[in-house]
Write a protein that holds these residues in place. Structure first.
Motif, PDB file in Angstrom:
ATOM      1  N   VAL A  78       0.772  -1.113  -0.135  1.00  0.00           N
ATOM      2  CA  VAL A  78       0.087   0.118  -0.003  1.00  0.00           C
ATOM      3  C   VAL A  78       0.816   1.379  -0.034  1.00  0.00           C
ATOM      4  O   VAL A  78       0.373   2.438  -0.334  1.00  0.00           O
ATOM      5  N   LEU A  79       1.930   1.282   0.405  1.00  0.00           N
ATOM      6  CA  LEU A  79       2.995   2.226   0.536  1.00  0.00           C
ATOM      7  C   LEU A  79       3.600   2.727  -0.897  1.00  0.00           C
ATOM      8  O   LEU A  79       4.458   3.612  -1.306  1.00  0.00           O
ATOM      9  N   ARG A  80       3.150   1.947  -1.948  1.00  0.00           N
ATOM     10  CA  ARG A  80       3.514   2.306  -3.683  1.00  0.00           C
ATOM     11  C   ARG A  80       3.693   3.733  -3.841  1.00  0.00           C
ATOM     12  O   ARG A  80       2.732   4.413  -3.977  1.00  0.00           O
ATOM     13  N   GLY A  81       4.838   4.278  -4.185  1.00  0.00           N
ATOM     14  CA  GLY A  81       4.787   5.592  -4.697  1.00  0.00           C
ATOM     15  C   GLY A  81       4.914   6.731  -3.553  1.00  0.00           C
ATOM     16  O   GLY A  81       5.101   8.024  -3.930  1.00  0.00           O
ATOM     17  N   LEU A  82       4.675   6.355  -2.379  1.00  0.00           N
ATOM     18  CA  LEU A  82       4.438   7.391  -1.337  1.00  0.00           C
ATOM     19  C   LEU A  82       6.155   8.045  -0.861  1.00  0.00           C
ATOM     20  O   LEU A  82       5.902   9.276  -0.411  1.00  0.00           O
ATOM     21  N   LEU A  83       6.895   7.386  -1.041  1.00  0.00           N
ATOM     22  CA  LEU A  83       8.448   7.770  -0.618  1.00  0.00           C
ATOM     23  C   LEU A  83       9.264   7.959  -1.873  1.00  0.00           C
ATOM     24  O   LEU A  83      10.680   8.146  -1.600  1.00  0.00           O
ATOM     25  N   LEU A  98       5.574   5.447   8.307  1.00  0.00           N
ATOM     26  CA  LEU A  98       4.134   5.033   7.712  1.00  0.00           C
ATOM     27  C   LEU A  98       3.838   3.901   8.329  1.00  0.00           C
ATOM     28  O   LEU A  98       2.528   3.701   8.309  1.00  0.00           O
ATOM     29  N   ARG A  99       4.814   2.889   8.590  1.00  0.00           N
ATOM     30  CA  ARG A  99       4.171   1.720   9.128  1.00  0.00           C
ATOM     31  C   ARG A  99       3.275   1.884  10.504  1.00  0.00           C
ATOM     32  O   ARG A  99       2.398   1.368  10.928  1.00  0.00           O
ATOM     33  N   ALA A 100       3.825   2.997  11.376  1.00  0.00           N
ATOM     34  CA  ALA A 100       3.429   3.274  12.452  1.00  0.00           C
ATOM     35  C   ALA A 100       1.901   3.849  12.372  1.00  0.00           C
ATOM     36  O   ALA A 100       1.209   3.988  13.154  1.00  0.00           O
ATOM     37  N   VAL A 101       1.663   4.359  10.946  1.00  0.00           N
ATOM     38  CA  VAL A 101       0.289   5.083  10.868  1.00  0.00           C
ATOM     39  C   VAL A 101      -0.680   3.867  10.546  1.00  0.00           C
ATOM     40  O   VAL A 101      -1.730   4.174  10.635  1.00  0.00           O
ATOM     41  N   ARG A 429     -10.358  -1.244  -0.467  1.00  0.00           N
ATOM     42  CA  ARG A 429      -9.956  -0.826   0.763  1.00  0.00           C
ATOM     43  C   ARG A 429      -8.271  -0.185   0.862  1.00  0.00           C
ATOM     44  O   ARG A 429      -8.062   0.749   1.520  1.00  0.00           O
ATOM     45  N   ASN A 430      -7.450  -0.970   0.111  1.00  0.00           N
ATOM     46  CA  ASN A 430      -6.331  -0.296  -0.218  1.00  0.00           C
ATOM     47  C   ASN A 430      -5.778   1.007  -0.803  1.00  0.00           C
ATOM     48  O   ASN A 430      -5.130   2.042  -0.404  1.00  0.00           O
ATOM     49  N   ALA A 431      -7.011   1.312  -1.574  1.00  0.00           N
ATOM     50  CA  ALA A 431      -7.141   2.456  -2.434  1.00  0.00           C
ATOM     51  C   ALA A 431      -7.427   3.616  -1.373  1.00  0.00           C
ATOM     52  O   ALA A 431      -6.780   4.828  -1.408  1.00  0.00           O
ATOM     53  N   VAL A 432      -8.299   3.351  -0.517  1.00  0.00           N
ATOM     54  CA  VAL A 432      -8.834   4.300   0.786  1.00  0.00           C
ATOM     55  C   VAL A 432      -7.624   4.511   1.390  1.00  0.00           C
ATOM     56  O   VAL A 432      -7.264   5.728   1.840  1.00  0.00           O
ATOM     57  N   VAL A 433      -6.949   3.565   1.851  1.00  0.00           N
ATOM     58  CA  VAL A 433      -5.923   3.733   2.979  1.00  0.00           C
ATOM     59  C   VAL A 433      -4.802   4.479   2.262  1.00  0.00           C
ATOM     60  O   VAL A 433      -4.015   5.489   2.782  1.00  0.00           O
ATOM     61  N   ARG A 438      -1.230   9.414   1.489  1.00  0.00           N
ATOM     62  CA  ARG A 438      -0.878  10.280   0.693  1.00  0.00           C
ATOM     63  C   ARG A 438      -0.969  11.847   1.448  1.00  0.00           C
ATOM     64  O   ARG A 438      -0.312  12.755   1.319  1.00  0.00           O
ATOM     65  N   GLU A 439      -2.235  11.827   1.880  1.00  0.00           N
ATOM     66  CA  GLU A 439      -2.603  13.014   2.768  1.00  0.00           C
ATOM     67  C   GLU A 439      -1.768  13.209   3.802  1.00  0.00           C
ATOM     68  O   GLU A 439      -1.286  14.465   4.131  1.00  0.00           O
ATOM     69  N   TRP A 440      -1.359  12.200   4.567  1.00  0.00           N
ATOM     70  CA  TRP A 440      -0.563  12.207   5.512  1.00  0.00           C
ATOM     71  C   TRP A 440       0.883  12.595   5.244  1.00  0.00           C
ATOM     72  O   TRP A 440       1.350  13.534   6.052  1.00  0.00           O
ATOM     73  N   ARG A 441       1.317  12.046   4.042  1.00  0.00           N
ATOM     74  CA  ARG A 441       2.732  12.273   3.810  1.00  0.00           C
ATOM     75  C   ARG A 441       2.739  13.989   3.342  1.00  0.00           C
ATOM     76  O   ARG A 441       4.031  14.221   3.488  1.00  0.00           O
ATOM     77  N   GLN A 442       1.935  14.484   2.793  1.00  0.00           N
ATOM     78  CA  GLN A 442       1.851  15.708   2.373  1.00  0.00           C
ATOM     79  C   GLN A 442       2.117  16.749   3.780  1.00  0.00           C
ATOM     80  O   GLN A 442       2.620  17.931   3.520  1.00  0.00           O
ATOM     81  N   ARG A 443       1.473  16.148   4.661  1.00  0.00           N
ATOM     82  CA  ARG A 443       1.604  17.221   5.723  1.00  0.00           C
ATOM     83  C   ARG A 443       2.858  16.858   6.787  1.00  0.00           C
ATOM     84  O   ARG A 443       3.270  17.711   7.843  1.00  0.00           O
ATOM     85  N   VAL A 444       3.588  15.693   6.509  1.00  0.00           N
ATOM     86  CA  VAL A 444       4.741  15.329   7.337  1.00  0.00           C
ATOM     87  C   VAL A 444       5.892  15.459   6.681  1.00  0.00           C
ATOM     88  O   VAL A 444       6.355  15.081   5.377  1.00  0.00           O
ATOM     89  N   THR A 445       6.770  16.072   7.151  1.00  0.00           N
ATOM     90  CA  THR A 445       8.450  16.129   6.674  1.00  0.00           C
ATOM     91  C   THR A 445       9.160  15.077   7.075  1.00  0.00           C
ATOM     92  O   THR A 445       9.485  14.957   8.462  1.00  0.00           O
ATOM     93  N   LEU A 446       9.965  14.176   6.310  1.00  0.00           N
ATOM     94  CA  LEU A 446      10.611  12.906   6.588  1.00  0.00           C
ATOM     95  C   LEU A 446      12.099  13.367   6.660  1.00  0.00           C
ATOM     96  O   LEU A 446      12.976  12.497   7.167  1.00  0.00           O
ATOM     97  N   THR A 447      12.424  14.540   6.294  1.00  0.00           N
ATOM     98  CA  THR A 447      13.994  14.962   6.197  1.00  0.00           C
ATOM     99  C   THR A 447      14.355  15.842   7.015  1.00  0.00           C
ATOM    100  O   THR A 447      13.496  16.563   7.305  1.00  0.00           O
TER     101      THR A 447
END
Length: 447
Positions: A78-83, A98-101, A429-433, A438-447
């Motif tokens: 489900v994490l395809r393309g997110l990173l 992301l695993r923690a989410v 279900r995976n599409a919803v997750v 993706r929305e979470w990723r836009q709000r969070v800075t990982l670097t």
């Protein structure tokens, strides 16, 4: 193509081209399956009498052993393309975040999707690594074959006893449900996430309990810098946590050799990636009789470089190909991985693409006594792909990424290109997750 889903006592699969891998290819051939085993392989005209057999006509197709994916992380699908676009170090941090989410149910659904995509791609066997039982459960439920390597983490030596006890608990839970089709192994994750003490303790635990071991090793320059020089982003991270990041060995593979992990595990060790390997590392792996899983497109994704496959093969090392996770790849197309491995400069090994994706993978996982070839008495793991009419050039058969038929242990899991199960619900279900992530990723800075 005509068929009925499920398993019959006898089923005769017939195709314009059959590639057994352990013998010459057969034009207009057939494979007779009884229960979960292969009963006969040969030309259609020589098919033995089987009046009760169900006949499956595949037409213009290549029928081959099921493909063997030597390294996956089904639970990360489900994490395809997110990173995309991150450095390897930051990508690792992103995976942890992301695993923690994800909830346990969402993680299981992600593993279900990965299993479906594997089966739809003709993959019947996977060597999967994951920190939870999600991938193990998905393999059991959806009919994949393979080894579920349960990961253990702990870069601080003080964590060793607790981490090993927790691993032993997960192993016990999985072994209570394991079957001949789905086995259990262990995976000390990598040199940057596992202390020397935990590496050795996990290897001893595996040896004492008859378990196979897989580990990510020699994957990136950052990992090599940590092990050999005590420098780089992983060293900085560990030092920031108060963990000694002093140099540990000449190379990551030399570290496993020095610790005794290679000696303890021998042919039960699967070393994943092995990009940053020199001639001494190749000799050490060969002397230990360990296997290697190479993941060409994942290595390209990070810019790690290419593994010295030709050197491994010349040294007698069994090498399988893997897709890695779909968080560092775009599709689970094992034949594409095998073609890429075959195109590596300097690799003149005499193994066609299909052999890399079947028998060589089975050898790497030490499962060639039951899978990897279409041979009487072996497990009925089959896959079929459409080919142009009249195709007979077996060394260069090229097909698309989707199988028209996938059979595992005599049970049809994909028919007419369609997974036999609730693929639509799992995808929805995976599409919803994925959208939430993706929305979470836009709000969070990982670097």
């Amino acid at each position: 193509m005509t068929e009925r889903p499920g398993r019959a006592w006898q089923t005769s699969y017939r195709a314009s081209l059959v590639m057994p891998m352990g013998a010459e290819s057969i034009v207009d051939g057939a494979v007779l399956v009884e229960g979960d085993r292969i009963a006969w392989v040969g030309p259609r005209a020589a098919h033995p009498a089987a009046p009760q057999a169900r006949i499956v006509e595949l037409g213009d197709a290549v029928l081959a052993p099921g493909l063997v994916n030597a390294h996956t992380h089904l639970d990360l699908t489900v994490l395809r393309g997110l990173l995309d676009g991150l450095s390897f170090f930051d990508w690792i941090r992103g995976i942890i975040a992301l695993r923690a989410v994800l909830s346990p149910d969402e993680t299981l659904d992600s593993a279900h999707l990965g299993a479906i995509e594997a089966l739809e791609s003709g993959i019947t066997t996977v060597a999967d690594t994951a920190p939870t039982l999600a991938s193990f459960d998905a393999m059991l439920e959806l009919g994949l074959r393979g080894i579920a390597y349960l990961e253990v983490f702990g870069p601080d030596p003080a964590q060793c006893d607790g981490a090993l006890a927790e691993l032993a608990s997960r192993v016990a839970s999985a072994r209570a449900q394991a079957t001949p089709r789905v086995q259990v192994g262990v995976s000390p994750h990598a040199p940057y996430s596992v202390s020397d003490a935990l590496f050795l303790a996990t290897a001893r635990f595996a040896r004492d309990n008859g378990l196979r071991l897989a580990t990510h090793v020699a994957e990136s320059r950052a990992e090599s810098d940590l092990v050999a020089q005590g420098s780089g982003p992983f060293a900085t991270m560990l030092a920031g946590r108060g963990i000694d990041a002093s140099p540990r060995a000449r190379t990551p593979v030399a570290l496993l050799e020095h610790l005794g992990v290679l000696g303890l595990m021998g042919e039960d060790a699967l070393l994943v990636h092995c990009v940053q390997c020199d001639d001494s590392d190749v000799r050490a792996i060969a002397d230990a009789r360990a296997s290697v899983a190479t993941c060409p497109h994942s290595n390209r994704y990070f810019g790690h470089g290419v593994a010295p496959i030709a050197h491994f093969v010349r040294a007698g090392v069994s090498v399988g190909v893997g897709s890695d996770s779909l968080a560092s790849n775009d599709v689970m197309d094992l034949l594409r991985e095998a073609r890429t491995a075959a195109d590596i400069p300097g690799d003149a090994t005499p193994f066609p693409v299909w052999l890399r994706a079947t028998l060589m993978g089975a050898n790497a996982l030490r499962l060639a006594d039951r899978i990897g070839t279409l041979q009487v008495g072996k497990q009925a793991d089959l896959c079929a792909f459409p080919i142009p009419p009249g195709t007979t050039d077996t060394k260069h058969v090229r097909v698309g990424p989707k199988a028209v038929l996938t059979v595992v242990a005599g049970v049809e899991r994909v028919c007419a290109g369609q997974f036999l199960g609730d693929a639509a619900g799992i995808r929805e279900r995976n599409a919803v997750v994925a959208e939430r992530l993706r929305e979470w990723r836009q709000r969070v800075t990982l670097t």
